[in-house]
Design a protein around this motif. Sequence first.
Motif, PDB file in Angstrom:
ATOM      1  N   LEU A  65       5.651   3.039  -7.437  1.00 35.63           N
ATOM      2  CA  LEU A  65       6.832   3.876  -7.212  1.00 35.63           C
ATOM      3  C   LEU A  65       7.382   3.572  -5.826  1.00 35.63           C
ATOM      4  N   ILE A  66       8.663   3.259  -5.779  1.00 29.83           N
ATOM      5  CA  ILE A  66       9.290   2.780  -4.554  1.00 29.83           C
ATOM      6  C   ILE A  66      10.513   3.626  -4.233  1.00 29.83           C
ATOM      7  N   LYS A  67      10.640   3.964  -2.962  1.00 31.03           N
ATOM      8  CA  LYS A  67      11.727   4.830  -2.510  1.00 31.03           C
ATOM      9  C   LYS A  67      12.760   4.019  -1.732  1.00 31.03           C
ATOM     10  N   VAL A 118      13.435   0.717   2.460  1.00 30.32           N
ATOM     11  CA  VAL A 118      12.668   0.788   1.213  1.00 30.32           C
ATOM     12  C   VAL A 118      11.185   0.936   1.562  1.00 30.32           C
ATOM     13  N   GLN A 119      10.523   1.867   0.859  1.00 30.71           N
ATOM     14  CA  GLN A 119       9.118   2.160   1.124  1.00 30.71           C
ATOM     15  C   GLN A 119       8.369   2.359  -0.182  1.00 30.71           C
ATOM     16  N   ALA A 120       7.149   1.852  -0.236  1.00 31.31           N
ATOM     17  CA  ALA A 120       6.279   2.114  -1.384  1.00 31.31           C
ATOM     18  C   ALA A 120       5.640   3.479  -1.174  1.00 31.31           C
ATOM     19  N   ILE A 121       5.992   4.468  -2.003  1.00 31.27           N
ATOM     20  CA  ILE A 121       5.397   5.791  -1.820  1.00 31.27           C
ATOM     21  C   ILE A 121       4.119   5.941  -2.640  1.00 31.27           C
ATOM     22  N   LYS A 136       0.830  -1.199   0.000  1.00 31.82           N
ATOM     23  CA  LYS A 136       0.000   0.000   0.000  1.00 31.82           C
ATOM     24  C   LYS A 136       0.869   1.255   0.000  1.00 31.82           C
ATOM     25  N   LYS A 137       0.265   2.367  -0.371  1.00 31.84           N
ATOM     26  CA  LYS A 137       0.961   3.652  -0.338  1.00 31.84           C
ATOM     27  C   LYS A 137       1.540   3.899   1.045  1.00 31.84           C
ATOM     28  N   ASN A 138       2.820   4.263   1.104  1.00 34.90           N
ATOM     29  CA  ASN A 138       3.578   4.581   2.318  1.00 34.90           C
ATOM     30  C   ASN A 138       3.933   3.361   3.171  1.00 34.90           C
TER      31      ASN A 138
END
Length: 219
Positions: A55-57, A94-97, A33-35
């Motif tokens: 998009l992944i940070k 790593v985070q899903a933004i 999920k987002k964030n």
Amino acid sequence: MSKKFLEQFFLFQEMNEKELEEIKKIVTKKVYKKNEIIFLEGDLGDSIYLVLDGLIKVFRTGSTGREKTLSLLGRGDFFGEMALLDDNFRSASVQAIKSSQVYIIDKVKFYKVLSDFPQIPLKIIVKLSQRLRKANNQIKNLTFKSVRDRLEVVLLELANRYGERRDEGLLISKKITHQELGNLVGTTRESITKLINEMVEEKKLLVKNRYLILLDFDK
């Protein structure tokens, strides 16, 4: 599972039908999920991740709690391989933004892939070399370039990766917040907002429905 995605994926492009079928058997799909945090710096590395969409940070957090974004990853990218290759802990978080789908290969199965397909380690070396070169450029930019220059470099990189031609200019197809731009550039959200407003006034940038459109970049 998207067979076309695996066929086009950087690591597997030279595989035949039978080999791709073997890869499909060991890959699992997961939606973040987002964030949502995927893993944190210092976690034990137990899987490699292939980005299907979203998009992944990739980021690190300093002692003061301030984040530095190392990279933004989208479809066709992979991450998490370093901790597997050196059998160590995660070197970054790593985070899903945005809502993101990834394919996951666990450590034991990934080692077998490396053994069975010797072309894959060579491709990973190429990708790691590209990332090292990018990291060196980031250090150089932080040392010698102004914040405005660094922002323009980041915008051009994002446009090169996610750019779509429009009548107005080159649209960055991912919505990137000012905070994320600040984390990439190495400055504050307020500084990014000020610089973006200046670039809009100079007709170098257009903001439309929170998307950024490059109008006149000559660097």
